[in-house]
Design an enzyme around this catalytic site. Structure first.
Site, PDB file in Angstrom:
ATOM      1  N   HIS A   6     -66.199  39.238 -34.925  1.00  0.00           N
ATOM      2  CA  HIS A   6     -66.669  38.732 -33.630  1.00  0.00           C
ATOM      3  C   HIS A   6     -66.449  39.754 -32.536  1.00  0.00           C
ATOM      4  O   HIS A   6     -67.258  39.899 -31.624  1.00  0.00           O
ATOM      5  CB  HIS A   6     -65.938  37.437 -33.274  1.00  0.00           C
ATOM      6  CG  HIS A   6     -66.321  36.894 -31.919  1.00  0.00           C
ATOM      7  ND1 HIS A   6     -65.840  37.417 -30.740  1.00  0.00           N
ATOM      8  CD2 HIS A   6     -67.152  35.908 -31.547  1.00  0.00           C
ATOM      9  CE1 HIS A   6     -66.347  36.769 -29.714  1.00  0.00           C
ATOM     10  NE2 HIS A   6     -67.149  35.839 -30.177  1.00  0.00           N
ATOM     11  N   CYS A   7     -65.350  40.506 -32.614  1.00  0.00           N
ATOM     12  CA  CYS A   7     -64.889  41.282 -31.457  1.00  0.00           C
ATOM     13  C   CYS A   7     -65.756  42.493 -31.129  1.00  0.00           C
ATOM     14  O   CYS A   7     -66.382  42.557 -30.078  1.00  0.00           O
ATOM     15  CB  CYS A   7     -63.443  41.718 -31.668  1.00  0.00           C
ATOM     16  SG  CYS A   7     -62.274  40.338 -31.734  1.00  0.00           S
ATOM     17  N   LEU A   8     -65.786  43.483 -32.016  1.00  0.00           N
ATOM     18  CA  LEU A   8     -66.394  44.757 -31.652  1.00  0.00           C
ATOM     19  C   LEU A   8     -67.903  44.694 -31.442  1.00  0.00           C
ATOM     20  O   LEU A   8     -68.412  45.344 -30.528  1.00  0.00           O
ATOM     21  CB  LEU A   8     -66.035  45.823 -32.688  1.00  0.00           C
ATOM     22  CG  LEU A   8     -64.545  46.146 -32.817  1.00  0.00           C
ATOM     23  CD1 LEU A   8     -64.346  47.430 -33.598  1.00  0.00           C
ATOM     24  CD2 LEU A   8     -63.869  46.268 -31.460  1.00  0.00           C
TER      25      LEU A   8
END
Length: 415
Positions: free
Chosen positions: A255-257
């Site tokens: 999800h993050c990068l």
């Protein structure tokens, strides 16, 4: 009360239950809740015996029933914040606020953990809660932000020993958040302004995105120049100051990068009228890596007298990071689909993923065997799970494109 029982919410819920809180784990995904009610873990960080113990002790209630939200003192919102057409989608945060609002009581604490752009807690969540409850944030209830720092599968840095940033819309809210998290984690870091805490989370992930893009771009050009990016990284890493190692790979996932830096770039364009050029270029570089992997593979097959069309390709690793089953935005999905478009017969192997999910494959092998490897025209090591027998791959694969620099031999090429 923990709203959202995914990779962030579930570890938090079980940690809270283990220290003695009575925890309601609310999620709108009925299948997920059913599995949690059966003590089936959906996170590499939460052993099933911990869920079973919390259920048996009556300290954890997974539920989809809105009425079970009643009576909470602390509510943490840990819901997804995806991108929709390049813009932040905060609908899950808004829906969580609407679900909690009828049950707000004076003195309760509302905490947002979902990653988002600066201003969301005060300008989006706060007004939703106030409008639906008739109460005032800061006057009737406490409100703050504490960015999640969960790294699925990380055995060194866990929820408990990773420092926890906390912030509140006023001093009383900050103290309420600090007191709550001090009961759960070893170290609490207080940040005076909520927007600064929201920015800190985006900064952490943008830092990684930009540096990964740097080494990815260098890897592409190093190969074209006939130099070895991995040898250069090993050499540079001997410097004890002024350098932090990042390794190239097939792209970024989770999800993050792929998402968080875009949140920041979107907000800068919308509110400041400018552009985070470095961040936007980093997004482009990392998003282009799966196509580069496919091109490298096609070139290698051509050298061996085989077209991609009709070739049998074994992709090792479906998840986006080692030793987890998390396939969110995994580069493997993009690589597999591109290969299918070129006529390849894909197979995948991942001991942490139960089925091929959305990946376009012909066969899924949960276990890696010599026969599977030997029957392939090419093997691509995408995610280097510890469970993979890499020596077996070296010994039996006709050709390997190693995206992680874990293998060696005359039949192996590194990214």
């Amino acid at each position: 009360m923990i709203v959202g029982q995914g990779y962030v919410g579930l570890p938090l819920a079980i940690q809270a239950a283990q220290v003695g809180y009575r925890v309601v784990g609310f999620d709108t995904d009925a299948e997920r809740v059913k599995r949690l009610q059966a003590a089936e873990s959906l996170s590499p960080d939460v052993p099933e015996e911990q869920i079973a113990a919390a259920l048996t002790d009556g300290l954890y209630l997974p539920t989809t029933r809105p009425e079970d939200l009643a009576g909470f003192e602390v509510a943490v919102i840990a819901v997804p914040t995806p991108l929709r057409n390049g813009a932040p989608d905060l609908s899950a945060i808004e829906q969580a606020g609407l679900a909690l609002a009828p049950h707000l009581q004076p003195g309760c604490v509302i905490i947002l953990e979902s990653t988002t752009y600066p201003g969301t807690t005060e300008d989006v969540l706060g007004p939703v809660l106030e409008a639906a409850s008739g109460l005032r944030a800061g006057e009737d209830f406490h409100l703050g932000y504490s960015p999640e720092r969960i790294d699925p599968g990380n055995r060194l840095w866990t929820l408990q020993n990773t420092p926890k940033i906390v912030s509140g819309i006023d001093d009383a809210s900050l103290k309420a958040l600090s007191d709550f998290y001090q009961s759960l984690v070893d170290t609490v870091v207080e940040v005076a302004a909520v927007q600064d805490a929201e920015l800190a989370k985006l900064l952490e992930n943008t830092f990684r995105q930009v540096n990964i893009a740097l080494v990815n771009e260098l890897a592409v050009h190093a190969q074209q120049l006939g130099t070895d990016i991995w040898a250069a990284l090993d050499a540079a890493s001997t410097k004890p100051f002024g350098f932090m190692r990042f390794s190239p790979g097939p792209g970024v996932g989770g999800h993050c990068l792929p998402v968080d830096p875009t949140y920041l770039s979107w907000q800068v364009r919308k509110q400041a009228g400018g552009a985070l050029r470095l961040v936007e270029v980093a997004d482009e570089v990392n998003a282009a890596m799966p196509a580069y992997i496919v091109r490298r593979l096609a070139e290698a097959l051509n050298r061996h007298g085989r077209p991609v069309n009709g070739s049998r390709i074994l992709l090792l690793g479906m998840s986006y990071k080692p030793n987890t089953g998390d396939v969110r935005n995994s580069p493997t999905i993009t690589i597999a689909r591109r290969l299918v478009e070129l006529g390849a017969h894909n197979e995948t192997c991942d001991p942490h993923v139960g089925d091929p999910i959305a990946v376009d494959v012909r066969v899924h092998h949960p276990r890696l065997t010599a026969d599977t490897v030997a029957a392939s025209d090419a093997v691509v090591l995408i995610t280097d799970h510890d469970a993979f027998d890499l020596r077996l791959v070296e010994d039996h694969a006709p050709y390997v494109l190693d995206c992680r620099a874990r293998l060696s031999g005359t039949n192996v090429e590194h990214l």
